[in-house]
Design a protein around this motif. Structure first.
Motif, PDB file in Angstrom:
ATOM      1  N   GLU A   1       0.871  -1.175  -0.105  1.00 25.22           N
ATOM      2  CA  GLU A   1       0.111   0.095  -0.090  1.00 25.22           C
ATOM      3  C   GLU A   1       0.879   1.310   0.017  1.00 25.22           C
ATOM      4  N   LYS A   2       2.074   1.070  -0.357  1.00 25.80           N
ATOM      5  CA  LYS A   2       2.807   2.459  -0.492  1.00 25.80           C
ATOM      6  C   LYS A   2       3.370   2.613  -1.835  1.00 25.80           C
ATOM      7  N   LEU A   3       3.463   3.740  -2.330  1.00 28.98           N
ATOM      8  CA  LEU A   3       3.669   4.166  -3.709  1.00 28.98           C
ATOM      9  C   LEU A   3       5.357   4.084  -3.953  1.00 28.98           C
ATOM     10  N   PHE A   4       5.943   3.405  -4.925  1.00 26.55           N
ATOM     11  CA  PHE A   4       7.247   3.509  -5.317  1.00 26.55           C
ATOM     12  C   PHE A   4       7.372   3.930  -6.772  1.00 26.55           C
ATOM     13  N   ILE A   5       8.337   4.716  -7.239  1.00 28.87           N
ATOM     14  CA  ILE A   5       8.532   4.949  -8.460  1.00 28.87           C
ATOM     15  C   ILE A   5       9.957   4.679  -8.901  1.00 28.87           C
ATOM     16  N   LEU A   6      10.037   3.959 -10.090  1.00 26.35           N
ATOM     17  CA  LEU A   6      11.088   3.474 -10.666  1.00 26.35           C
ATOM     18  C   LEU A   6      11.684   4.572 -11.784  1.00 26.35           C
ATOM     19  N   HIS A   7      12.793   5.166 -11.584  1.00 26.37           N
ATOM     20  CA  HIS A   7      13.632   6.001 -12.746  1.00 26.37           C
ATOM     21  C   HIS A   7      14.827   5.235 -13.082  1.00 26.37           C
ATOM     22  N   GLY A   8      14.648   5.275 -14.604  1.00 24.34           N
ATOM     23  CA  GLY A   8      15.898   4.831 -15.330  1.00 24.34           C
ATOM     24  C   GLY A   8      16.444   5.816 -16.360  1.00 24.34           C
ATOM     25  N   LEU A   9      17.675   6.089 -16.122  1.00 26.28           N
ATOM     26  CA  LEU A   9      18.400   7.164 -16.813  1.00 26.28           C
ATOM     27  C   LEU A   9      19.678   6.562 -17.575  1.00 26.28           C
ATOM     28  N   ILE A  10      19.356   6.783 -18.867  1.00 25.06           N
ATOM     29  CA  ILE A  10      20.721   6.189 -19.875  1.00 25.06           C
ATOM     30  C   ILE A  10      21.640   7.601 -19.754  1.00 25.06           C
ATOM     31  N   THR A  11      22.869   6.956 -19.518  1.00 21.21           N
ATOM     32  CA  THR A  11      23.754   8.096 -19.667  1.00 21.21           C
ATOM     33  C   THR A  11      25.302   7.399 -19.630  1.00 21.21           C
ATOM     34  N   ASN A  12      26.120   7.753 -20.763  1.00 22.19           N
ATOM     35  CA  ASN A  12      27.662   7.265 -20.803  1.00 22.19           C
ATOM     36  C   ASN A  12      27.385   5.747 -20.937  1.00 22.19           C
ATOM     37  N   GLY A  13      26.535   5.097 -21.821  1.00 19.49           N
ATOM     38  CA  GLY A  13      26.755   3.685 -21.786  1.00 19.49           C
ATOM     39  C   GLY A  13      26.185   2.981 -20.633  1.00 19.49           C
ATOM     40  N   ASN A  14      25.602   3.521 -19.652  1.00 17.61           N
ATOM     41  CA  ASN A  14      25.210   2.941 -18.268  1.00 17.61           C
ATOM     42  C   ASN A  14      23.730   3.205 -18.282  1.00 17.61           C
ATOM     43  N   LEU A  15      23.139   2.226 -17.707  1.00 17.14           N
ATOM     44  CA  LEU A  15      21.715   2.638 -17.010  1.00 17.14           C
ATOM     45  C   LEU A  15      21.612   2.809 -15.674  1.00 17.14           C
ATOM     46  N   ILE A  16      21.342   3.822 -15.288  1.00 12.86           N
ATOM     47  CA  ILE A  16      21.063   4.083 -13.575  1.00 12.86           C
ATOM     48  C   ILE A  16      19.698   4.120 -13.381  1.00 12.86           C
ATOM     49  N   VAL A  17      19.356   3.079 -12.578  1.00 13.63           N
ATOM     50  CA  VAL A  17      18.121   3.027 -11.878  1.00 13.63           C
ATOM     51  C   VAL A  17      17.938   3.247 -10.332  1.00 13.63           C
ATOM     52  N   ASN A  18      17.195   3.962 -10.265  1.00 19.99           N
ATOM     53  CA  ASN A  18      16.633   4.477  -8.776  1.00 19.99           C
ATOM     54  C   ASN A  18      15.145   4.136  -8.490  1.00 19.99           C
ATOM     55  N   LEU A  19      14.982   3.375  -7.321  1.00 20.38           N
ATOM     56  CA  LEU A  19      13.680   2.949  -6.738  1.00 20.38           C
ATOM     57  C   LEU A  19      13.273   3.944  -5.545  1.00 20.38           C
ATOM     58  N   MET A  20      12.265   4.839  -5.735  1.00 20.08           N
ATOM     59  CA  MET A  20      11.967   5.827  -4.590  1.00 20.08           C
ATOM     60  C   MET A  20      10.946   5.508  -3.949  1.00 20.08           C
ATOM     61  N   ARG A  21      10.805   5.414  -2.668  1.00 19.44           N
ATOM     62  CA  ARG A  21       9.450   5.186  -1.675  1.00 19.44           C
ATOM     63  C   ARG A  21       8.973   6.547  -1.544  1.00 19.44           C
TER      64      ARG A  21
ATOM     65  N   ILE B   1      20.244  -7.058  -8.296  1.00 17.66           N
ATOM     66  CA  ILE B   1      18.804  -6.322  -8.363  1.00 17.66           C
ATOM     67  C   ILE B   1      18.209  -6.493  -7.000  1.00 17.66           C
ATOM     68  N   LYS B   2      18.053  -7.851  -6.520  1.00 19.47           N
ATOM     69  CA  LYS B   2      17.733  -8.111  -5.384  1.00 19.47           C
ATOM     70  C   LYS B   2      18.442  -7.382  -4.219  1.00 19.47           C
ATOM     71  N   ARG B   3      19.549  -7.550  -4.222  1.00 16.24           N
ATOM     72  CA  ARG B   3      20.545  -6.887  -3.073  1.00 16.24           C
ATOM     73  C   ARG B   3      20.474  -5.507  -3.060  1.00 16.24           C
ATOM     74  N   ASP B   4      20.911  -4.691  -4.321  1.00 19.23           N
ATOM     75  CA  ASP B   4      21.075  -3.246  -4.133  1.00 19.23           C
ATOM     76  C   ASP B   4      19.753  -2.404  -4.486  1.00 19.23           C
ATOM     77  N   LEU B   5      18.695  -3.015  -5.084  1.00 20.07           N
ATOM     78  CA  LEU B   5      17.527  -2.171  -5.488  1.00 20.07           C
ATOM     79  C   LEU B   5      16.285  -2.560  -4.663  1.00 20.07           C
TER      80      LEU B   5
END
Length: 281
Positions: free
Chosen positions: A79-99, A137-141
């Motif tokens: 019942e809590k909202l989470f937002i997944l952000h994915g940013l492509i930069t310099n050949g990498n994909l930076i992924v953030n999961l925010m509560r 993914i399980k450990r860090d995200l």
């Protein structure tokens, strides 16, 4: 079936395979599948941080999930909202999961070319190192943010712990009791009586008790300068107490001679008449 770590992946990928445009899409689809396995449910795209209460929950990626340069997906978990952000930069994909309730964030970074081999086919061809990727993914995200309590829960837990387990000795505002006089400093119990209570104050009753107890001053203690005893003591005054040429009757009884080995006291000047005064003539 549930023992298969890849259970459900083929079905998930089949639903989005026609939408895959680039290698980062494969990474986002794989992360989405891992979130669904942990109980997250997709409620659309965007970064809106509020809930209306009538969101439709789904295990599928929403329509238009990869239409933009970056990725922004919304999920519900417990019942809590989470937002997944994915940013492509310099050949990498930076992924953030925010509560969104307390802005707690977990993140992971993926090197696109090293992670994704191709955009279609089996999991071994898509993600050759998928086992390590799943672990990251399980450990860090996911686990990082799920295991982290919300700020409100932390506050309530801290308040409850401090209320129930605080010891009165740990209170910084507590005034420590003043030790009783005569207590041995090495004694850890500052409220114990002195070892010999009868001797407390005994030195005040004996004026000559060592080392100089009592309230009567003894001028003849070993530490006293007998040669120069001071005012009112036989033997004279301190040097410089009588100005040169002044008439002065020394203190002390007459006829008291000097102590052995000491210089004689100054002479009695009464046998000389005062200058210009004939009252003794």
């Amino acid at each position: 079936m549930s023992s298969d770590p890849l259970f459900g992946w083929d079905l998930t990928f089949k639903t989005v395979e026609k939408d895959i445009k680039q290698k980062p899409d494969v990474i986002v689809a794989f992360i989405h599948w891992n979130l669904i396995k942990r109980g997250f449910r997709s409620i659309g795209i965007g970064d809106e941080s509020t809930l209306t209460g009538d969101e439709s929950r789904s295990e599928l990626l929403p329509t238009g999930w990869n239409n933009n340069d970056n990725y922004t997906l919304r999920y519900l978990f417990e019942e809590k909202l989470f937002i997944l952000h994915g940013l492509i930069t310099n050949g990498n994909l930076i992924v953030n999961l925010m509560r969104s309730v307390d802005l707690a964030v977990s993140n992971t970074a993926v090197t696109i070319e090293e992670t994704v081999n191709q955009t279609s086919g089996s999991i071994d061809k898509l993600l050759p190192n998928y086992k390590e990727f799943m672990h990251n993914i399980k450990r860090d995200l996911i686990d990082t943010i799920i295991d982290k309590p919300t700020s409100s829960a932390q506050t309530q837990t801290a308040a409850s712990t401090s209320t129930t387990s605080r010891n009165s000795n740990d209170d910084p505002l507590r005034v420590m009791p003043t030790p009783m006089p005569g207590v041995v400093p090495d004694n850890h119990n500052l409220w114990d009586l002195p070892p010999n209570l009868r001797n407390v104050g005994r030195s005040d009753l004996d004026p000559f008790a060592p080392p100089g107890g009592g309230m009567i001053f003894n001028p003849f203690t070993p530490r006293r300068d007998i040669e120069n005893p001071g005012l009112g003591i036989p033997g004279g005054l301190p040097r410089g107490a009588v100005p040169p040429g002044a008439r002065f009757d020394p203190f002390g009884p007459p006829g008291v001679g000097p102590l052995p080995g000491r210089r004689p006291p100054p002479p009695d000047a009464d046998h000389f008449p005062p200058p210009g005064d004939d009252m003794f003539m």
